[in-house]
Design an enzyme around this catalytic site. Structure first.
Site, PDB file in Angstrom:
ATOM      1  N   TYR A  42       0.850  -1.194   0.000  1.00 37.15           N
ATOM      2  CA  TYR A  42       0.000   0.000   0.000  1.00 37.15           C
ATOM      3  C   TYR A  42       0.884   1.243   0.000  1.00 37.15           C
ATOM      4  O   TYR A  42       0.900   2.032   0.935  1.00 37.15           O
ATOM      5  CB  TYR A  42      -0.933  -0.041   1.210  1.00 37.15           C
ATOM      6  CG  TYR A  42      -1.929   1.092   1.291  1.00 37.15           C
ATOM      7  CD1 TYR A  42      -2.534   1.601   0.151  1.00 37.15           C
ATOM      8  CD2 TYR A  42      -2.275   1.642   2.517  1.00 37.15           C
ATOM      9  CE1 TYR A  42      -3.445   2.635   0.224  1.00 37.15           C
ATOM     10  CE2 TYR A  42      -3.192   2.676   2.610  1.00 37.15           C
ATOM     11  CZ  TYR A  42      -3.769   3.171   1.458  1.00 37.15           C
ATOM     12  OH  TYR A  42      -4.672   4.203   1.539  1.00 37.15           O
ATOM     13  N   SER A  43       1.648   1.385  -1.068  1.00 36.45           N
ATOM     14  CA  SER A  43       2.536   2.535  -1.239  1.00 36.45           C
ATOM     15  C   SER A  43       2.899   2.621  -2.713  1.00 36.45           C
ATOM     16  O   SER A  43       2.639   1.702  -3.491  1.00 36.45           O
ATOM     17  CB  SER A  43       3.796   2.400  -0.367  1.00 36.45           C
ATOM     18  OG  SER A  43       4.467   1.175  -0.631  1.00 36.45           O
ATOM     19  N   LEU A  68      15.519  -2.752   9.636  1.00 36.40           N
ATOM     20  CA  LEU A  68      14.337  -2.282  10.352  1.00 36.40           C
ATOM     21  C   LEU A  68      13.354  -1.720   9.339  1.00 36.40           C
ATOM     22  O   LEU A  68      13.686  -0.814   8.578  1.00 36.40           O
ATOM     23  CB  LEU A  68      14.722  -1.200  11.362  1.00 36.40           C
ATOM     24  CG  LEU A  68      13.558  -0.413  12.002  1.00 36.40           C
ATOM     25  CD1 LEU A  68      12.661  -1.330  12.825  1.00 36.40           C
ATOM     26  CD2 LEU A  68      14.092   0.740  12.861  1.00 36.40           C
ATOM     27  N   TRP A  95       1.577  -5.045   5.606  1.00 36.05           N
ATOM     28  CA  TRP A  95       1.320  -6.485   5.579  1.00 36.05           C
ATOM     29  C   TRP A  95       2.594  -7.295   5.356  1.00 36.05           C
ATOM     30  O   TRP A  95       2.532  -8.491   5.105  1.00 36.05           O
ATOM     31  CB  TRP A  95       0.294  -6.810   4.502  1.00 36.05           C
ATOM     32  CG  TRP A  95      -1.087  -6.336   4.838  1.00 36.05           C
ATOM     33  CD1 TRP A  95      -2.015  -6.970   5.619  1.00 36.05           C
ATOM     34  CD2 TRP A  95      -1.707  -5.129   4.407  1.00 36.05           C
ATOM     35  NE1 TRP A  95      -3.167  -6.231   5.705  1.00 36.05           N
ATOM     36  CE2 TRP A  95      -3.015  -5.084   4.961  1.00 36.05           C
ATOM     37  CE3 TRP A  95      -1.301  -4.065   3.601  1.00 36.05           C
ATOM     38  CZ2 TRP A  95      -3.901  -4.040   4.740  1.00 36.05           C
ATOM     39  CZ3 TRP A  95      -2.182  -3.021   3.386  1.00 36.05           C
ATOM     40  CH2 TRP A  95      -3.463  -3.012   3.945  1.00 36.05           C
ATOM     41  N   THR A 114       4.421  -2.129  13.068  1.00 34.67           N
ATOM     42  CA  THR A 114       3.177  -1.518  12.619  1.00 34.67           C
ATOM     43  C   THR A 114       2.327  -1.210  13.837  1.00 34.67           C
ATOM     44  O   THR A 114       2.599  -1.733  14.928  1.00 34.67           O
ATOM     45  CB  THR A 114       2.410  -2.450  11.656  1.00 34.67           C
ATOM     46  OG1 THR A 114       1.185  -1.817  11.254  1.00 34.67           O
ATOM     47  CG2 THR A 114       2.067  -3.772  12.323  1.00 34.67           C
ATOM     48  N   SER A 159      -1.083  -1.425  13.245  1.00 33.58           N
ATOM     49  CA  SER A 159      -2.340  -2.020  12.795  1.00 33.58           C
ATOM     50  C   SER A 159      -2.399  -3.502  13.158  1.00 33.58           C
ATOM     51  O   SER A 159      -1.587  -4.301  12.686  1.00 33.58           O
ATOM     52  CB  SER A 159      -2.498  -1.853  11.282  1.00 33.58           C
ATOM     53  OG  SER A 159      -3.566  -2.632  10.803  1.00 33.58           O
ATOM     54  N   LYS A 160      -3.371  -3.862  13.962  1.00 34.89           N
ATOM     55  CA  LYS A 160      -3.531  -5.262  14.359  1.00 34.89           C
ATOM     56  C   LYS A 160      -3.948  -6.136  13.180  1.00 34.89           C
ATOM     57  O   LYS A 160      -3.523  -7.294  13.081  1.00 34.89           O
ATOM     58  CB  LYS A 160      -4.558  -5.360  15.488  1.00 34.89           C
ATOM     59  CG  LYS A 160      -4.121  -4.674  16.776  1.00 34.89           C
ATOM     60  CD  LYS A 160      -5.194  -4.762  17.858  1.00 34.89           C
ATOM     61  CE  LYS A 160      -4.750  -4.043  19.125  1.00 34.89           C
ATOM     62  NZ  LYS A 160      -5.799  -4.082  20.177  1.00 34.89           N
ATOM     63  N   GLU A 161      -4.783  -5.588  12.294  1.00 36.62           N
ATOM     64  CA  GLU A 161      -5.215  -6.355  11.128  1.00 36.62           C
ATOM     65  C   GLU A 161      -4.040  -6.631  10.194  1.00 36.62           C
ATOM     66  O   GLU A 161      -3.895  -7.734   9.666  1.00 36.62           O
ATOM     67  CB  GLU A 161      -6.316  -5.594  10.380  1.00 36.62           C
ATOM     68  CG  GLU A 161      -7.659  -5.577  11.093  1.00 36.62           C
ATOM     69  CD  GLU A 161      -8.262  -6.963  11.200  1.00 36.62           C
ATOM     70  OE1 GLU A 161      -8.316  -7.671  10.181  1.00 36.62           O
ATOM     71  OE2 GLU A 161      -8.666  -7.348  12.316  1.00 36.62           O
ATOM     72  N   CYS A 177      -6.673  11.133  -5.395  1.00 41.61           N
ATOM     73  CA  CYS A 177      -5.225  11.199  -5.174  1.00 41.61           C
ATOM     74  C   CYS A 177      -4.458  10.989  -6.474  1.00 41.61           C
ATOM     75  O   CYS A 177      -3.410  11.605  -6.684  1.00 41.61           O
ATOM     76  CB  CYS A 177      -4.802  10.172  -4.132  1.00 41.61           C
ATOM     77  SG  CYS A 177      -5.115  10.699  -2.433  1.00 41.61           S
TER      78      CYS A 177
END
Length: 394
Positions: free
Chosen positions: A128-129, A164, A170, A189, A191-193, A358
Site C-alpha cells: 500500500y505505497s 528495520l 502487511w 506496525t 495495525s492489528k489487522e 489522489c
C-alpha cells in the site's frame, strides 16, 4: 431551463450535466461526460461556491451522486471548483498534536478497515505505497516487486544485514528483503489487522527465522544502533510536523554508524505544508487520514540532517504514484459489488473518491512522493557508500 440555475452556474462551460431532484437537468457545456445528480435543493447554493471538500462530503453523505467514470468526475469537479472557488477560501495550515494514543487510533481507523477490502485492489503482496514502474506498461504486481528491489538496491542491502522496516504494513517488503536478499528483518506496525495477516504470510513462506513483525510505536524503537539499514515506506505522513524531529532522531538512534536510512513518503507542494487542491486536503483529513500531515521535502530533509544523518540521494516518484493510484482506483471500480459486501456504503464512497482523487492530485503536482536516502556517518565523518549511483541500476 438553464435560467433556473444561479448566475454563477449559468456562465460555466464544462462537460458536465446537472440533474436535479425534481427531474430537471441542465448541460453546462456540449457533450457532457459527467453527471452530478443533486438530490437536495440546498446543495444548489453550495454549487455556486464549491470546494472539493464540499463536493466530496456531499457524495459521501449520499446527497449527491456522480455518474460516469470516477476519474473523469474528479477532473470535472475540480474544474467546477476552480471556476468558482477563490484564494480567500483557502485556510492556513493547522498544526496537529500527536501522541501514541491518537496516532494508534488514526492508524486503526485507516488500516483496520478490512484485509479483504484491501486485497480487492492492491497487488498480490498488498503493498500500500507507491510502486516503481521501470516501464509504463508494467503490471501493478511487477511494479510493486520492482519497488521493493529499488529500495533494497538503494539501501545496498546485503545478506545477513539486519533491516528495520518502520510501518511494515502487511510485510511485503520485509518478506522480499528476507527472500531475495537474505536479510534479517524486524518490522513494526500499529495495525492489528495488518500484523495478523502479515505474520500469516511470513509463516506461509517459511520465513519466520528471518522476519519478525511486531506492534510497536516508532517512539519506542531501540536506540542502541542495532540495525544495519532502516527503511520507512509510506509511514511518516502519520508522524505530524511537530514530531518530525523526534521521528528522525529515533531512526538515527536505531541504525549503526555507517548504516543507511531510507524514507519513502508523500510530500507537500508548499514549504509550509498547507493543504492544496481547493479543499481536497481537508477532505482527506476528515474522512481518510485523520491527523495526517504532509511536510515539504525541505522540512523532512532538514529534520533528517538535524538528527545527525546525511542526505545522499533524493528521487521524486510523483508520476509513479499517479499511475499506482490509477491501478488501485481501476481495480476497486471493477470490484464494487464485492467491495459493497465488505464495507459500509459510506466507507466505499470515501475510498472511491480518495483513490481517484489522489491519482489526480499527483498528476496535477499538488503532492509529490520522494525517496530520501541518508547515511549515518562514522565519527570521523566518512562512510562506505560508492562514489556514484551506478551500482543501484546494475
Amino acid at each position: 431551463m438553464l435560467a433556473q440555475l444561479p448566475p454563477a452556474l449559468q456562465s460555466l462551460h464544462l462537460p458536465l450535466r446537472l440533474k436535479l431532484w425534481d427531474g430537471n437537468q441542465f448541460d453546462l457545456g456540449p457533450s457532457p461526460q459527467v453527471t452530478i445528480l443533486v438530490k437536495e435543493p440546498q446543495l444548489i447554493g453550495q454549487l455556486t461556491h464549491p470546494s472539493m471538500e464540499q463536493l466530496g462530503t456531499a457524495f459521501v453523505e449520499g446527497k449527491l451522486e456522480l455518474e460516469g467514470d470516477i476519474g473523469e468526475a474528479i477532473r470535472v469537479c475540480d474544474e467546477l471548483s476552480e471556476a468558482l472557488f477563490t484564494d480567500e477560501d483557502e485556510q492556513p495550515p493547522e498544526r496537529r498534536s500527536h501522541d501514541k494514543r491518537t496516532d494508534a487510533e488514526a492508524i486503526s481507523y485507516h488500516y483496520d478497515v478490512s484485509n479483504a477490502f484491501y486485497q480487492l485492489w492492491l497487488d498480490q503482496d498488498m503493498a500500500y505505497s507507491c510502486a516503481y514502474f521501470r516501464e509504463p506498461d508494467n503490471t501493478l504486481d511487477q511494479a510493486q516487486q520492482d519497488k521493493f528491489d529499488h529500495l533494497c538496491r538503494k539501501l545496498r542491502l546485503n545478506a545477513g544485514d539486519y533491516l528495520l522496516d518502520v510501518g511494515c504494513g502487511w510485510g511485503g517488503l520485509a518478506r522480499f528483503a528476507a527472500r531475495e536478499y537474505d536479510a534479517k528483518v524486524f518490522g513494526i506496525t500499529l495495525s492489528k489487522e495488518q500484523l495478523k495477516l502479515g505474520r500469516q504470510r511470513v509463516k506461509a513462506e517459511g520465513l519466520t527465522d528471518k522476519v519478525d513483525l511486531q506492534i510497536l510505536d516508532y517512539r519506542d524503537l531501540p536506540q542502541d544502533g542495532r540495525f544495519d539499514k532502516v527503511v520507512s515506506v509510506g509511514m511518516f505522513e502519520h508522524v505530524g510536523h511537530a514530531n518530525l524531529a523526534l521521528y528522525c532522531q529515533k531512526l538515527f538512534g536505531a541504525v549503526r554508524e555507517g548504516g543507511l536510512v531510507m524514507n519513502h513518503g508523500i510530500t507537500a507542494k508548499h514549504v509550509d505544508g498547507r493543504p492544496v487542491g481547493r479543499g481536497a486536503g481537508e477532505f482527506i483529513d476528515r474522512y481518510v487520514f485523520p491527523h495526517g500531515e504532509l511536510p515539504h521535502l525541505s522540512m523532512i530533509s532538514a529534520s533528517i540532517c538535524e538528527a545527525g544523518l546525511e542526505v545522499v540521494d533524493v528521487e521524486s516518484l510523483r508520476l509513479h504514484y499517479a499511475k499506482t493510484l490509477h491501478h488501485w482506483s481501476e481495480n476497486l471500480e471493477n470490484q464494487l459489488h464485492k467491495a459493497a459486501a465488505l464495507v459500509p456504503e459510506k466507507t466505499l464512497r470515501i475510498w472511491r473518491l480518495y483513490l481517484a482523487g489522489c491519482a489526480y492530485a499527483f498528476e496535477k503536482g499538488w503532492i509529490n512522493l520522494h525517496q530520501i536516502l541518508a547515511v549515518k556517518p562514522y565519527a570521523d565523518g566518512h562512510h562506505d557508500l560508492p562514489w556514484t549511483r551506478e551500482d543501484m541500476y546494475r
